[in-house]
Design an enzyme around this catalytic site. Structure first.
Site, mmCIF file in Angstrom:
data_model
loop_
_atom_site.group_PDB
_atom_site.id
_atom_site.type_symbol
_atom_site.label_atom_id
_atom_site.label_comp_id
_atom_site.label_asym_id
_atom_site.label_seq_id
_atom_site.Cartn_x
_atom_site.Cartn_y
_atom_site.Cartn_z
ATOM 1 N N PHE A 139 39.418 39.740 38.993
ATOM 2 C CA PHE A 139 39.234 38.306 39.266
ATOM 3 C C PHE A 139 37.868 38.115 39.905
ATOM 4 C CE2 PHE A 139 39.123 34.403 41.653
ATOM 5 C CZ PHE A 139 39.591 33.497 40.718
ATOM 6 N N ASP A 224 31.953 43.458 44.011
ATOM 7 C CA ASP A 224 32.383 42.099 44.341
ATOM 8 C C ASP A 224 33.259 42.179 45.588
ATOM 9 O OD1 ASP A 224 33.456 39.606 44.665
ATOM 10 O OD2 ASP A 224 33.997 39.309 42.561
ATOM 11 N N LYS A 253 33.627 33.619 50.302
ATOM 12 C CA LYS A 253 34.821 33.295 51.088
ATOM 13 C C LYS A 253 34.525 33.260 52.605
ATOM 14 C CE LYS A 253 38.382 33.721 47.724
ATOM 15 N NZ LYS A 253 38.309 34.560 46.538
HETATM 16 C C1 LIG Z 1 37.766 34.216 45.190
HETATM 17 C C2 LIG Z 1 36.971 35.257 44.488
HETATM 18 C C3 LIG Z 1 35.849 34.919 43.709
HETATM 19 C C4 LIG Z 1 35.464 33.493 43.422
HETATM 20 O O1 LIG Z 1 35.140 32.762 44.570
HETATM 21 P P1 LIG Z 1 35.118 31.156 44.490
HETATM 22 O O2 LIG Z 1 34.504 30.764 45.812
HETATM 23 O O3 LIG Z 1 36.528 30.698 44.342
HETATM 24 O O4 LIG Z 1 34.268 30.780 43.336
HETATM 25 C C5 LIG Z 1 35.111 35.943 43.161
HETATM 26 N N1 LIG Z 1 35.458 37.225 43.339
HETATM 27 C C6 LIG Z 1 36.530 37.593 44.061
HETATM 28 C C7 LIG Z 1 36.856 39.039 44.244
HETATM 29 C C8 LIG Z 1 37.331 36.617 44.660
HETATM 30 O O5 LIG Z 1 38.422 36.974 45.340
#
Ligand SMILES: *Cc1c(COP(=O)(O)O)cnc(C)c1O
Length: 407
Positions: A139, A224, A253
């Site tokens: 994700f 990520d 986040k």
């Molecule tokens: C939440 C998330 C994203 C996307 O972040 P948004 O601020 O919702 O665009 C990308 N990578 C990971 C691992 C995430 O948990």
């Protein structure tokens, strides 16, 4: 005729979420409340965007102070918060340079753009032929390019045509990864822990394998850490647990302190250098208000306290959750103050368990099917954590009783 906020949302909002039936109006620390005076313990913490709890005093103070001075300049002009923010985040991540954006998805897009440019300009891959390897179950956000390499049918369906140039391999499978490289591979994009997939932990040594294979194949390792980073796993960066240093970190986040969207990519100059004036940007990326809050977030992490609390509570959380195995749970995965728990599907869906938790004053969210993610604020006390876990025990008991009475 009175119309509630939830009714207005149903009529006038797009239906891209299916929230639990609670309308929160106030939050402090690990707790939120609604206008009817009900209190709830926040076991989701906005998917880790609230790692420091609701309205942490240091973060709110930083936001207030900046609101009274300057909120936005655009990047057409310098401002006094951006340089210090970049320097402080570079120091926190051990990288030389930082590129700030807003959402996590924009951070991911930024890293993909850097990797493709680096592939062409530094590695010499013909323009338009770069390949990036991603992991099954990933994700990384919601843009067209990112959903193009998602395996989640609901997130991806009917958004084609999709962006080419991505190859997906099973998460944790070093052999499959090794076989997926070719001379056009410019990067591997990996979550150190797959959060949205249900807090899926890679096999021991996998991140080190990714690091080694990227070096051997002259490709960039992109971690990520939007959800895994900034204390959640008990480390500032989840990769640090494995002593692995990727070429690029993506953060988001919690970087905005639960107040503002703020994401960033951190990398050394030899990689970040492919970005030149005009080749990438954002009107709001790196704005004074967001970076002032981001600096306060970095200062909190520099104390080491949120990370230490997550490390301290990890064993306790695991022990208490594992006690529910065979009593409603069939799977428990814990890393730091972060858990994925699998409900026995015979007892109901993850959604039903979340509804039972809500009725007992705990906010949690199901992810896939019967899996629930538990990620309270890192500032939570052991007493509050135990209170929430006691409610989880009761909720599981209720679901078991319901099935037993049907039999
Ligand atoms: C939440 C998330 C994203 C996307 O972040 P948004 O601020 O919702 O665009 C990308 N990578 C990971 C691992 C995430 O948990």
């Amino acid at each position: 005729m009175s119309t509630t906020p939830v009714e207005l949302e149903a009529v006038h909002g797009a239906h891209n979420y299916h929230p639990l039936p609670v309308a929160v109006s106030h939050g402090e620390g690990s707790w939120v409340s609604d206008d009817d005076g009900n209190r709830y313990l926040d076991f989701l913490a906005a998917y880790s965007a609230l790692n420091f709890g609701h309205r942490h005093p240091d973060l709110v103070a930083a936001a207030h102070a900046q609101l009274d001075r300057l909120t936005l300049t655009s990047r057409a002009f310098h401002h006094d918060q951006l340089g210090p923010f970049c320097a402080e985040l570079a120091a926190l991540t051990g990288k030389q340079a930082v590129l700030p954006m807003n959402s996590g998805a924009e951070g991911v897009e930024t890293a993909l753009k850097i990797a493709r440019r680096w592939g062409h300009e530094v590695k010499g891959v013909p323009d338009g032929h770069a390949r990036i390897i991603v992991m099954d179950g990933n994700f990384h956000g919601r843009t067209i390019s990112i959903v193009s390499f998602s395996g989640d049918h609901v997130a991806k369906a009917h958004y084609g045509p999709y962006t080419p140039g991505f190859t997906s391999v099973p998460y944790g499978d070093a052999k499959a990864l090794e076989a997926a490289f070719d001379e056009h591979t410019v990067a591997v994009l990996v979550e150190p822990v797959q959060g949205e997939a249900g807090v899926i932990l890679p096999p021991e040594g996998f991140l080190a394998d990714v690091r080694r294979l990227c070096v051997e194949n002259r490709a960039l390792m992109i971690a990520d850490e939007v959800q895994s980073g900034l204390g959640r796993t008990g480390y500032t960066l989840a990769c640090q647990r494995d002593e692995v240093v990727p070429d690029l970190y993506i953060l988001g986040k919690a970087l905005g302190g639960g107040i503002l969207p703020l994401s960033a990519v951190a990398a050394d100059r030899d990689v970040m250098g492919v970005i030149t004036p005009g080749s990438h940007g954002s009107t709001f990326g790196g704005n004074p208000l967001a970076t002032a809050v981001g600096r306060a977030v970095i200062a909190l992490l520099e104390t080491g306290e949120p990370q230490a609390n997550a490390r301290k509570l990890e064993g306790h959380l695991r022990e208490r959750l594992e006690a529910f195995l065979g009593k409603g749970l069939v799977g428990v995965r814990v890393r730091g103050l972060w858990a994925g728990i699998d409900l026995d599907p015979a007892l109901g869906s993850g959604r039903e368990l979340c509804e039972e938790l809500l009725a007992r004053g705990v906010l949690a969210k199901d992810t896939h099917g019967s899996t629930i993610r538990i990620s309270p604020p890192l500032t939570i006390s052991v007493e509050d954590l135990d209170w929430g876990l006691d409610r989880l025990g009761e909720a599981l008991e209720t679901l078991r009783g319901r099935v037993a009475s049907r039999a």
